[in-house]
Write an enzyme that holds these catalytic residues in place. Structure first.
Site, mmCIF file in Angstrom:
data_model
loop_
_atom_site.group_PDB
_atom_site.id
_atom_site.type_symbol
_atom_site.label_atom_id
_atom_site.label_comp_id
_atom_site.label_asym_id
_atom_site.label_seq_id
_atom_site.Cartn_x
_atom_site.Cartn_y
_atom_site.Cartn_z
ATOM 1 N N ASP A 190 0.817 -1.218 0.000
ATOM 2 C CA ASP A 190 0.000 0.000 0.000
ATOM 3 C C ASP A 190 0.850 1.268 0.000
ATOM 4 O OD1 ASP A 190 -2.521 1.250 -0.035
ATOM 5 O OD2 ASP A 190 -2.502 1.529 2.135
ATOM 6 N N SER B 69 -7.254 5.333 0.081
ATOM 7 C CA SER B 69 -7.459 4.052 -0.594
ATOM 8 C C SER B 69 -8.930 3.666 -0.472
ATOM 9 C CB SER B 69 -6.590 2.965 0.039
ATOM 10 O OG SER B 69 -5.217 3.312 -0.036
ATOM 11 N N GLN C 8 -5.596 -1.602 -7.017
ATOM 12 C CA GLN C 8 -6.210 -0.707 -6.040
ATOM 13 C C GLN C 8 -6.867 0.474 -6.737
ATOM 14 O OE1 GLN C 8 -4.255 2.393 -3.243
ATOM 15 N NE2 GLN C 8 -4.357 0.531 -2.003
#
Length: 283
Positions: A196, A220, A270
């Site tokens: 991430d 996110s 993502q």
């Protein structure tokens, strides 16, 4: 990485500690990694995680631990499915589904690792930050210089304070700074954590956006991973990130993670929020 030792409260209930990282909310990768680890702790070791799909629901509170409630959806002959809710203050902040599989032999192919300089020939992110520390407002310097558990070596570094429009492509080497002696399930949870870092910034590059801009709201939205092979998170891994498109204040990014020997170990996807705040929108 002591944050990846979870406390078992009940058979399917775990508690994970948070960490201060200079942000006002919990780093999403930490919750994703801990949730995957909690799910893994309810599955036999001969079934490693092969995929996860997750949604970030609310900002996490860095002041309190996170409770992980694991739902044992299915235990099949070769696949196992788990669902995890990460809870704070009685409400879910994150939801994850993970699948585990008995190891099997089968056909194999992969993309070739990009031709990039080796990590030892590149400047570290820490060194680059030290060179520009005087440009950081004094109240933010502590967070900017905070020791990070993951070391980065950008292939194409950029100026955080004068970002130019770039193609939506980012490549960097990374590894956990400390020596990690851990089993396979913890290694995969740690990779979810690492995956991430800086990922959604790839979709921001064509627009000259950075996380340091006060007029940009970033978060996110979801996260997915697929695991192919074993690795050590304290050894260099290459993250090849590309964004195929952005719209509606959202940007989509795909990533591939390779060992230094060229083996593809994971794929990542993502979607992230990259919203221009109302006060900054053109009239």
């Amino acid at each position: 990485m002591n944050r990846f030792t979870l406390e078992r409260l009940e058979d399917n209930l775990f508690r994970g500690q948070t960490e201060a990282n200079g942000q006002r909310s919990i780093f999403g990768g930490l919750v994703a990694g801990q949730a995957l680890l909690a799910a893994s702790m309810t599955v036999s070791e001969d079934r490693p995680a092969h995929s996860l799909h997750a949604y970030f629901l609310r900002p996490g509170d860095i002041r309190v631990p996170v409770i992980y409630d694991v739902d044992r959806i299915r235990d099949g002959k070769s696949f196992t499915t788990r669902r995890v809710n990460a809870i704070q203050h009685g409400r879910p902040i994150f939801s994850l589904s993970a699948s585990f599989q008995v190891e099997e032999e089968g056909g194999r192919h992969q993309n070739t690792i990009p031709d990039v300089p080796e990590p030892d020939s590149l400047e570290s992110d820490e060194s680059a930050r030290m060179r520009v520390v005087e440009q950081i407002p004094e109240q933010f310097r502590g967070a900017f210089l905070r020791e990070r558990p993951v070391e980065f070596r950008p292939v194409t570094p950029k100026d955080l304070f004068a970002p130019e429009s770039r193609e939506p492509l980012k490549r960097f080497w990374f590894r956990v700074s400390d020596r990690v002696t851990a089993d396979r399930m913890t290694q995969r949870a740690l990779l979810a954590y690492c995956s991430d870092f800086g990922f959604m910034g790839t979709a921001m590059q064509p627009h000259g956006m950075t996380f340091w801009q006060s007029d940009i709201q970033c978060a996110s939205i979801d996260h997915a991973m697929w695991f192919y092979d074993d690795f050590q998170v304290d050894e260099w891994l290459l993250y090849d990130c590309q964004s195929p498109g952005a719209a509606g204040a959202r940007g989509l990014t795909f990533g591939a993670i390779y060992r230094q020997d060229g083996t593809l170990v994971a794929s990542v996807a993502q979607e992230g929020l990259m919203r221009l705040r109302p006060s900054a929108k053109p009239v």
